[in-house]
Design an enzyme around this catalytic site. Structure first.
Site, PDB file in Angstrom:
ATOM      1  N   GLY A   1     -14.266   2.227 -20.657  1.00  0.00           N
ATOM      2  CA  GLY A   1     -13.640   3.075 -21.475  1.00  0.00           C
ATOM      3  C   GLY A   1     -14.427   4.267 -22.066  1.00  0.00           C
ATOM      4  N   GLU A   2     -15.755   4.183 -22.244  1.00  0.00           N
ATOM      5  CA  GLU A   2     -16.462   5.556 -22.768  1.00  0.00           C
ATOM      6  C   GLU A   2     -16.518   6.330 -21.891  1.00  0.00           C
ATOM      7  OE1 GLU A   2     -20.226   3.726 -23.643  1.00  0.00           O
ATOM      8  OE2 GLU A   2     -19.400   2.437 -25.250  1.00  0.00           O
ATOM      9  N   GLY A   3     -16.773   6.208 -20.514  1.00  0.00           N
ATOM     10  CA  GLY A   3     -16.750   7.009 -19.310  1.00  0.00           C
ATOM     11  C   GLY A   3     -15.385   7.981 -19.599  1.00  0.00           C
TER      12      GLY A   3
ATOM     13  N   SER B   1     -15.175  10.199 -22.519  1.00  0.00           N
ATOM     14  CA  SER B   1     -16.102  11.379 -22.262  1.00  0.00           C
ATOM     15  C   SER B   1     -15.288  12.333 -21.072  1.00  0.00           C
ATOM     16  CB  SER B   1     -17.470  10.839 -21.618  1.00  0.00           C
ATOM     17  OG  SER B   1     -18.261  11.962 -21.444  1.00  0.00           O
TER      18      SER B   1
END
Length: 115
Positions: A12-14, A17
């Site tokens: 999710g963070e990737g 980003s």
């Protein structure tokens, strides 16, 4: 359990980003047209009339091809979307693709029907 949750969080963070980078690229691309117009104007003024052609696109090759569209004194923008790039390429004869030689052009035409 816990490892899967951590992996999902990292994914999710990737994705977040990546989406942030895509949005930043769109903003930069939106500014490119006015900046390039100003550069062309300044060169024309500073040189007593020298004209420039410019291409604005998601990569160097497309920008180079775009610069040929509105010669001798214009600019062309290829938006950074898949649809815009495909539309630009489909309207461009293979002969206009830089670094594509006659043999590759002939193969593209005969095997794939690309013109």
């Amino acid at each position: 359990g816990e490892e899967a949750g951590e992996e999902a969080g990292e994914v999710g963070e990737g994705v977040a980003s990546w989406l942030s980078e895509v949005e930043a690229a769109r903003r930069v691309h939106a500014l490119a047209g006015p900046v390039v117009s100003e550069i062309r104007r300044r060169v024309r003024d500073a040189t007593g009339g020298l004209t420039l052609s410019a291409g604005i696109a998601p990569n160097f090759l497309l920008a180079k091809m775009g610069a040929d569209v509105n010669k001798p004194d214009g600019q062309h923008t290829v938006s950074p979307t898949v649809e815009a790039v495909l539309a630009f390429l489909s309207a461009t004869p293979t002969r206009k693709v830089p670094f594509l030689g006659r043999v590759a052009e002939k193969l593209l035409q005969e095997v794939l029907g690309v013109r």
